[in-house]
Design a protein around this motif. Sequence first.
Motif, PDB file in Angstrom:
ATOM      1  N   ASP A 242     -10.344  -7.895   9.479  1.00 35.99           N
ATOM      2  CA  ASP A 242      -8.986  -8.237   9.893  1.00 35.99           C
ATOM      3  C   ASP A 242      -8.358  -9.236   8.921  1.00 35.99           C
ATOM      4  O   ASP A 242      -9.049  -9.955   8.196  1.00 35.99           O
ATOM      5  N   SER A 243      -6.993  -9.276   8.957  1.00 37.38           N
ATOM      6  CA  SER A 243      -6.197 -10.294   8.260  1.00 37.38           C
ATOM      7  C   SER A 243      -6.475 -10.355   6.760  1.00 37.38           C
ATOM      8  O   SER A 243      -6.711 -11.419   6.187  1.00 37.38           O
ATOM      9  N   ILE A 244      -6.436  -9.182   6.126  1.00 35.02           N
ATOM     10  CA  ILE A 244      -6.514  -9.127   4.668  1.00 35.02           C
ATOM     11  C   ILE A 244      -5.093  -9.214   4.111  1.00 35.02           C
ATOM     12  O   ILE A 244      -4.182  -8.535   4.595  1.00 35.02           O
ATOM     13  N   GLN A 245      -4.879 -10.028   3.082  1.00 33.38           N
ATOM     14  CA  GLN A 245      -3.536 -10.216   2.550  1.00 33.38           C
ATOM     15  C   GLN A 245      -3.460  -9.854   1.070  1.00 33.38           C
ATOM     16  O   GLN A 245      -4.351 -10.187   0.287  1.00 33.38           O
ATOM     17  N   LEU A 246      -2.359  -9.153   0.724  1.00 32.63           N
ATOM     18  CA  LEU A 246      -1.982  -8.923  -0.663  1.00 32.63           C
ATOM     19  C   LEU A 246      -0.687  -9.689  -0.915  1.00 32.63           C
ATOM     20  O   LEU A 246       0.236  -9.653  -0.099  1.00 32.63           O
ATOM     21  N   ASN A 247      -0.601 -10.357  -2.067  1.00 30.55           N
ATOM     22  CA  ASN A 247       0.537 -11.230  -2.370  1.00 30.55           C
ATOM     23  C   ASN A 247       1.238 -10.735  -3.636  1.00 30.55           C
ATOM     24  O   ASN A 247       0.615 -10.564  -4.686  1.00 30.55           O
ATOM     25  N   LEU A 248       2.554 -10.496  -3.527  1.00 29.15           N
ATOM     26  CA  LEU A 248       3.344 -10.030  -4.663  1.00 29.15           C
ATOM     27  C   LEU A 248       4.013 -11.217  -5.347  1.00 29.15           C
ATOM     28  O   LEU A 248       4.672 -12.025  -4.704  1.00 29.15           O
ATOM     29  N   LYS A 249       3.867 -11.298  -6.664  1.00 31.74           N
ATOM     30  CA  LYS A 249       4.442 -12.407  -7.422  1.00 31.74           C
ATOM     31  C   LYS A 249       5.258 -11.877  -8.610  1.00 31.74           C
ATOM     32  O   LYS A 249       4.957 -10.825  -9.158  1.00 31.74           O
TER      33      LYS A 249
ATOM     34  N   SER B  45       6.929 -10.349   0.695  1.00 32.64           N
ATOM     35  CA  SER B  45       6.088 -10.506  -0.491  1.00 32.64           C
ATOM     36  C   SER B  45       4.605 -10.547  -0.139  1.00 32.64           C
ATOM     37  O   SER B  45       3.751 -10.298  -0.993  1.00 32.64           O
ATOM     38  N   ILE B  46       4.294 -10.859   1.109  1.00 30.79           N
ATOM     39  CA  ILE B  46       2.894 -10.881   1.557  1.00 30.79           C
ATOM     40  C   ILE B  46       2.673  -9.717   2.512  1.00 30.79           C
ATOM     41  O   ILE B  46       3.377  -9.573   3.512  1.00 30.79           O
ATOM     42  N   LEU B  47       1.679  -8.894   2.209  1.00 34.15           N
ATOM     43  CA  LEU B  47       1.314  -7.761   3.061  1.00 34.15           C
ATOM     44  C   LEU B  47       0.014  -8.113   3.780  1.00 34.15           C
ATOM     45  O   LEU B  47      -1.012  -8.381   3.139  1.00 34.15           O
ATOM     46  N   THR B  48       0.046  -8.127   5.122  1.00 31.65           N
ATOM     47  CA  THR B  48      -1.147  -8.421   5.922  1.00 31.65           C
ATOM     48  C   THR B  48      -1.688  -7.122   6.495  1.00 31.65           C
ATOM     49  O   THR B  48      -0.949  -6.353   7.131  1.00 31.65           O
ATOM     50  N   LEU B  49      -2.984  -6.895   6.274  1.00 29.55           N
ATOM     51  CA  LEU B  49      -3.651  -5.667   6.712  1.00 29.55           C
ATOM     52  C   LEU B  49      -4.735  -6.004   7.722  1.00 29.55           C
ATOM     53  O   LEU B  49      -5.467  -6.990   7.558  1.00 29.55           O
ATOM     54  N   ASN B  50      -4.844  -5.188   8.769  1.00 35.07           N
ATOM     55  CA  ASN B  50      -5.845  -5.413   9.807  1.00 35.07           C
ATOM     56  C   ASN B  50      -6.677  -4.150  10.033  1.00 35.07           C
ATOM     57  O   ASN B  50      -6.178  -3.026   9.903  1.00 35.07           O
ATOM     58  N   ARG B  51      -7.946  -4.374  10.367  1.00 37.99           N
ATOM     59  CA  ARG B  51      -8.852  -3.280  10.714  1.00 37.99           C
ATOM     60  C   ARG B  51      -8.888  -2.201   9.634  1.00 37.99           C
ATOM     61  O   ARG B  51      -8.668  -1.016   9.878  1.00 37.99           O
ATOM     62  N   ILE B  52      -9.177  -2.594   8.421  1.00 39.34           N
ATOM     63  CA  ILE B  52      -9.281  -1.630   7.331  1.00 39.34           C
ATOM     64  C   ILE B  52     -10.590  -0.861   7.479  1.00 39.34           C
ATOM     65  O   ILE B  52     -11.668  -1.466   7.546  1.00 39.34           O
ATOM     66  N   THR B  53     -10.509   0.447   7.529  1.00 43.83           N
ATOM     67  CA  THR B  53     -11.700   1.264   7.766  1.00 43.83           C
ATOM     68  C   THR B  53     -12.000   2.241   6.635  1.00 43.83           C
ATOM     69  O   THR B  53     -13.029   2.917   6.683  1.00 43.83           O
ATOM     70  N   GLN B  54     -11.120   2.346   5.637  1.00 42.77           N
ATOM     71  CA  GLN B  54     -11.393   3.215   4.498  1.00 42.77           C
ATOM     72  C   GLN B  54     -10.720   2.651   3.259  1.00 42.77           C
ATOM     73  O   GLN B  54      -9.695   1.968   3.328  1.00 42.77           O
ATOM     74  N   SER B  55     -11.308   2.954   2.116  1.00 41.77           N
ATOM     75  CA  SER B  55     -10.764   2.467   0.844  1.00 41.77           C
ATOM     76  C   SER B  55      -9.361   3.037   0.650  1.00 41.77           C
ATOM     77  O   SER B  55      -9.129   4.233   0.857  1.00 41.77           O
ATOM     78  N   THR B  56      -8.422   2.162   0.231  1.00 40.72           N
ATOM     79  CA  THR B  56      -7.010   2.539   0.159  1.00 40.72           C
ATOM     80  C   THR B  56      -6.368   1.916  -1.078  1.00 40.72           C
ATOM     81  O   THR B  56      -6.717   0.803  -1.486  1.00 40.72           O
ATOM     82  N   PHE B  57      -5.394   2.660  -1.676  1.00 44.05           N
ATOM     83  CA  PHE B  57      -4.618   2.184  -2.818  1.00 44.05           C
ATOM     84  C   PHE B  57      -3.280   1.625  -2.306  1.00 44.05           C
ATOM     85  O   PHE B  57      -2.680   2.181  -1.382  1.00 44.05           O
TER      86      PHE B  57
END
Length: 295
Positions: A40-47, A73-85
């Motif tokens: 849970d609560s994985i974040q990607l940050n755009l700069k 600018s911040i993408l929060t991801l939850n319950r990641i269950t498969q590799s994703t681009f």
Amino acid sequence: FPSHDNGCNPSITDTFRILAPQPSFAGSIHGVREVCYGTDSIQLNLKGYIGEIQWQSSLDSLSFNDINQAKDSILTLNRITQSTFYRVKLQSGVCAPDTGNIVKINVNELPLAPVSKDVVNCRVGPLELMAVAPSGATTDWYAVPVGGEILNRGQATGIYLTDTLNSTVDFFIASRNLVTGCMSADRTKITALFDPAEIPVISGDPGLCNGDSLMLKVDQTYGLQWFFNGDTLQGIRTPSFIVRKLGDYKVLFTNKSGCSNESAVKTILGYPDILGTLVQPAKTDICDGYPFLLS
């Protein structure tokens, strides 16, 4: 300035500016690139971006779809269950959109929970517990099924020597992948049952007259084995039995959990012959009323 042939004064139109927006620029994406299944609560940050943001995702890095309401600018991801681009599409005004770098978040599988079984603790003291983790994993030991601090970390052998135990205790074991660090979704419960056997106490007369017999007995009603002078008395497993020989007797009691305890040795001694030998007196006739000595 416009001119007029009728001699009227010329008029000037309103001024206006033509705005040229900066070109769209997608900037760069920062954040984790590897997670465990279900994190849970994985974040990607755009700069360093220019324009309005729209995050997109893809499973094959070729066909991307917009992520609903993902415009910050911040993408929060939850319950990641498969590799994703992931990537972003930036639109600055009427300028052509720009899509920046593509990042992949790899999702690592969780190891299976360890295999273990309950044990019986027969004595007050430390106890050696054992669990088998799947290949490529180690075992972490806890006192609670969820959360809590690790009691013992990273036992590749699966063996954990506890502190001194004097009661029944539950332990919980998780598998941890040695490469990815991912933990098993569940913890295996192992119960250390504290069930020491009672110490049997032999009751019965400690002495035996020549040619007689006596009964020895204990309070326990099962799991018994009697011994005489250190040797097993074959077939003698009853709470009581008759003895006719002098010597050392003891009994071993094993309870239903498999724990055992021995009694103290009961030594059966022979009583002396209390009748002795009667000595015939020299005279056997006496007068009435007179004393007579026998020895």
